[in-house]
Scaffold this active site. Structure first.
Site, PDB file in Angstrom:
ATOM      1  CG  ASP A   8       7.661   2.150  -2.963  1.00 30.50           C
ATOM      2  OD1 ASP A   8       7.765   2.523  -4.156  1.00 30.50           O
ATOM      3  OD2 ASP A   8       7.214   1.024  -2.652  1.00 30.50           O
ATOM      4  CG  HIS A   9      12.098   0.882  -3.198  1.00 34.87           C
ATOM      5  ND1 HIS A   9      11.349   0.802  -2.038  1.00 34.87           N
ATOM      6  CD2 HIS A   9      12.032  -0.343  -3.774  1.00 34.87           C
ATOM      7  CE1 HIS A   9      10.881  -0.440  -1.928  1.00 34.87           C
ATOM      8  NE2 HIS A   9      11.270  -1.146  -2.969  1.00 34.87           N
ATOM      9  CB  CYS A  66       4.246   2.124  -4.144  1.00 35.25           C
ATOM     10  SG  CYS A  66       2.735   1.208  -4.488  1.00 35.25           S
ATOM     11  CB  THR A  68       1.527  -2.001  -8.261  1.00 35.10           C
ATOM     12  OG1 THR A  68       1.323  -1.953  -6.839  1.00 35.10           O
ATOM     13  CG2 THR A  68       2.402  -3.194  -8.621  1.00 35.10           C
ATOM     14  N   GLY A  71      -0.230  -0.923  -3.197  1.00 34.66           N
ATOM     15  CA  GLY A  71       0.055  -0.945  -1.758  1.00 34.66           C
ATOM     16  C   GLY A  71      -0.131   0.412  -1.111  1.00 34.66           C
ATOM     17  CG  HIS A  99     -18.673  10.481 -10.022  1.00 37.30           C
ATOM     18  ND1 HIS A  99     -19.231   9.387 -10.662  1.00 37.30           N
ATOM     19  CD2 HIS A  99     -19.028  11.559 -10.769  1.00 37.30           C
ATOM     20  CE1 HIS A  99     -19.893   9.790 -11.736  1.00 37.30           C
ATOM     21  NE2 HIS A  99     -19.773  11.107 -11.835  1.00 37.30           N
ATOM     22  CG  HIS A 134     -21.166  12.588  -7.206  1.00 34.10           C
ATOM     23  ND1 HIS A 134     -21.342  11.265  -7.559  1.00 34.10           N
ATOM     24  CD2 HIS A 134     -21.489  13.327  -8.296  1.00 34.10           C
ATOM     25  CE1 HIS A 134     -21.736  11.205  -8.825  1.00 34.10           C
ATOM     26  NE2 HIS A 134     -21.842  12.442  -9.285  1.00 34.10           N
TER      27      HIS A 134
HETATM   28  C1  RB5 Z   1       8.024  -2.628  -3.421  1.00 29.16           C
HETATM   29  O1  RB5 Z   1       8.880  -3.616  -3.915  1.00 29.16           O
HETATM   30  C2  RB5 Z   1       6.617  -2.862  -3.955  1.00 29.16           C
HETATM   31  O2  RB5 Z   1       6.024  -3.911  -3.277  1.00 29.16           O
HETATM   32  C3  RB5 Z   1       5.800  -1.583  -3.815  1.00 29.16           C
HETATM   33  O3  RB5 Z   1       6.399  -0.558  -4.497  1.00 29.16           O
HETATM   34  C4  RB5 Z   1       4.384  -1.678  -4.343  1.00 29.16           C
HETATM   35  O4  RB5 Z   1       4.346  -2.151  -5.641  1.00 29.16           O
HETATM   36  C5  RB5 Z   1       3.408  -2.324  -3.475  1.00 29.16           C
HETATM   37  O5  RB5 Z   1       2.201  -2.357  -3.736  1.00 29.16           O
END
Ligand code: RB5
Length: 147
Positions: A8-9, A66, A68, A71, A99, A134
């Site tokens: 994603d962005h 993404c 983090t 998500g 594993h 496994h």
């Molecule tokens: C987008 O702003 C953010 O929520 C996404 O990239 C991610 O971190 C979600 O888990």
């Protein structure tokens, strides 16, 4: 081996770096399913598009990112046949292959430096699945998909 990459962005720069690493591997073909601009997109849409390449057999593995990594990891793991591993270190990346036979690697563009990410990608690419006990556990994961 074909590897599909997507983000994603929140992980555009990381995706570009991952593509540079993958380009060094002569036996790896890469497909980038986007996103391609900093405009906001929804990571479940990216997860769905990326994982479809794997479940349809068009690619063997994927790297989905993404902000983090959380998500998109959750979203990828909703898809039957996907074993997505969110890795913040090399140890986890290696174990996810040994594993869990992880077919998707997740990372975060906002919490991961490019250097550590590179080490994680290389470890994840090069580490083989150990099979044996496994495989039995992975079969049990697959059985959970129908519940
Ligand atoms: C987008 O702003 C953010 O929520 C996404 O990239 C991610 O971190 C979600 O888990």
């Amino acid at each position: 081996m074909k590897i599909v990459v997507g983000c994603d962005h929140g992980a555009l720069e990381l995706k570009e770096h991952v593509k540079k690493i993958l380009a060094e591997y002569k036996d790896i073909e890469v497909e980038d399913i986007g996103t391609y601009t900093p405009d906001s997109v929804d990571y479940p849409d990216i997860a769905e598009k990326l994982c479809a390449q794997i479940t349809s057999g068009k690619a063997e593995r994927g790297i989905a990112m993404c902000g983090t990594g959380i998500g998109i990891s959750i979203a990828c793991n909703k898809i039957k046949g996907i074993r997505a591993a969110l890795c913040y270190d090399v140890y986890s990346a290696k174990k996810s292959r040994q594993h869990n036979n992880a077919n998707v690697l997740n990372m975060g563009g906002r919490n991961m430096g490019l250097g550590p990410a590179e080490e994680i990608v290389r470890a994840w690419l090069e580490e083989p699945f150990e099979g044996g006990r496994h495989q039995r556990r992975i079969d049990k994961i697959a059985a959970l998909e129908g519940k």
